[in-house]
Design a protein around this motif. Structure first.
Motif: not given
Ligand code: F6P
Length: 519
Positions: A26-29, A52-56
């Motif tokens: 998420l940090r990189e995303a 937005s803080k979900n793993l997708w």
């Protein structure tokens, strides 16, 4: 309808998960995509959502939307809304959305019978709201006791608490659900028959817990020398005959196409209508209807129940997460996790598809939670540093209903901080103080906890459960899994009285003997 795990879109998602889904950081995303928050957040009726803080990634979501199209989730939604008998094991329509549809509103594709049903809905609603107003104005009545369980308790109990800021003064509302006599006894100790109204809330009017509590309340009423059962006991049920057999002559009915866990919008909501009044109850329904319309008409890419349901499937079936933690950052929403547990786990806790064949992967996750900030000092440790990844769903409310200085900012800062800490983590180097981060959360935000906002929030949750259930190809609207225990309890109640253990397994027989031994 193809089951989603048997479609090419499912296989594409599996490949996507293998290639990148498991490694998304998420940090990189966020570092690589300045528009991530904008893309993954949206305003739906009454509810702002940050996903937005979900793993997708955007690609994950696009593939999930293709999956929804491949499984015709929109077609399945329309079938529900127009009144098709989609509850196939009980041959019933699933029309709780009708309970909040404005009078006379026709929707494209409605089945012919829907017009008449909507008229019946509004007839009952008007009668029930008139009764609620009459009771609110009756100063002789100080206590209202709702006796019901499951959907006939969790909804009204949760909503009365949630809308405490709108509650009438001078009337106490009590909720008795458990067959454990301690619960009813405690309420009866504090009320007087002349000033109490009992609402016997049971769709079937056969549920043993509710019947036991109703009979005990009636016996207590008579033992106090009170006579007017007709005025002090009200039935909320589809089975008015069974209510009449108990001397309950005033009933507000509903229909077999309203599932228990979807019944708060019907006569089962009477306790809420008494608490907040007709106008606020109508606003509650209107909020839900606004979300129904959003679900029905919003484009798929900005359809919030659809996006949440797809995310749920992604987490359960691809990333393998088995639970979801619900953290309402509002004390009045304390019973929301329990309400959502029934909604999701009774609806989607199924192991076979519509045809009766075993499903291939997991279905409903375990839902659990407590209000923030309390949960932070109890189990959030595990969310941050435990071995399992557990998506957190924060439900926050911008404006408080109190004026105590400072509290609301602290509360909201904590909600934000938890989501941030879960995502960012922190490196310390000694293991113990290291937070791995990259842990997912969803942030749902209401402007204020109004009747309208609560209605929209609950309808949102209903529809996201519908979306995941549709993708799994299960029947989200029956609950056969609760039957076996009910049957065995009847048998064991008789055995507890008689002491017969013949034919029982060793453990149950041993425990039964122990229970019958005088202390
Ligand atoms: O046992 C499960 C259940 O059928 C729920 O689905 C329902 O909400 C609850 O029992 C209560 O049922 P009733 O309203 O018929 O008493």
């Amino acid at each position: 309808m193809p089951r989603c795990d048997q479609t090419p879109e499912w296989r594409q998602l599996q490949a996507h998960c293998r290639d990148q889904g498991r490694t998304l950081d998420l940090r990189e995303a966020f570092a690589h995509d300045a528009g991530r928050f904008g893309h993954f957040s949206q305003q739906a009726p009454e509810v702002f959502a940050d996903l937005s803080k979900n793993l997708w990634s955007r690609e994950t979501e696009a593939l999930l939307l293709q999956l929804a199209a491949g499984c015709d989730v929109e077609g399945q939604r329309d079938a529900m809304l127009r009144g098709d008998p989609i509850n196939t094991t009980e041959q019933r329509a699933v029309l709780h959305t009708l309970l909040r549809r404005p009078a006379g509103l026709a929707l494209p594709g409605d089945r012919p019978e829907v017009v008449g049903l909507l008229a019946q809905v509004h007839g009952t609603l008007e009668a029930m709201l008139a009764y609620a107003e009459q009771l609110r104005a009756d100063s002789r009545i100080t206590d209202v006791v709702n006796i019901g369980i499951g959907g006939s308790d969790l909804g009204p109990a949760m909503a009365v608490r949630a809308l405490a800021a709108y509650r009438i003064a001078g009337k106490r509302l009590h909720f008795v659900s458990n067959v454990d006599g301690h619960e009813l006894d405690a309420v009866l100790q504090g009320v007087q028959p002349q000033s109490t109204v009992f609402l016997i809330a049971s769709k079937t009017f056969t549920t043993t817990e509710t019947m036991a509590n109703a009979h005990s309340a009636l016996a207590w009423f008579a033992a106090q020398g009170a006579r007017d059962v007709g005025r002090h006991f009200i039935g909320l049920t589809t089975n008015t005959q069974a209510a009449a057999a108990l001397g309950i002559t005033t009933c507000f009915g509903f229909w077999d196409w309203v599932g228990g866990r979807y019944s708060l919008w019907s006569a089962i909501g009477l306790a809420l209508a008494i608490a907040v009044g007709a106008e606020h109850f109508r606003a509650f329904l209107a909020g839900a209807h606004a979300m129904d319309e959003h679900f029905r008409t919003a484009p798929v890419a900005s359809n919030l129940p659809l996006r949440l349901g797809l995310l749920d499937v992604w987490y359960r079936n691809f990333l393998g997460f088995t639970s979801r933690c619900i953290a309402p950052y509002h004390a009045a929403l304390a019973r929301l996790p329990a309400y959502l547990q029934q909604l999701e786990m009774e609806s989607n806790g199924k192991r076979v598809d519509q045809s009766g064949a075993p499903v291939a992967g997991g279905t409903a996750p375990v839902l659990w939670g407590e209000p923030g900030t309390n949960g932070q000092h109890a189990f959030f440790q595990m969310l941050h540093q435990g071995t399992d990844v557990i998506p957190l769903e924060i439900i926050a409310v911008r404006q408080a209903a109190h004026t105590l200085p400072g509290h609301q900012d602290q509360l909201l800062a904590n909600a934000l901080a938890q989501a941030q800490a879960l995502m960012l983590g922190r490196e310390h180097g000694d293991g113990h103080r290291d937070f791995p981060g990259n842990r997912p959360s969803t942030f749902l935000l209401l402007d204020a906890l109004t009747p309208r906002a609560l209605g929209a929030l609950l309808a949102l949750q209903e529809h996201r459960v519908f979306v995941s259930g549709s993708l799994w190809g299960i029947n989200s609207f029956d609950q056969w899994g609760v039957e076996l225990g009910k049957v065995l309890a009847l048998d064991l109640a008789a055995r507890l009285a008689s002491g017969t253990t013949a034919g029982l397994d060793g453990s149950t027989a041993g425990l039964l003997r122990r229970l019958r031994t005088p202390a």
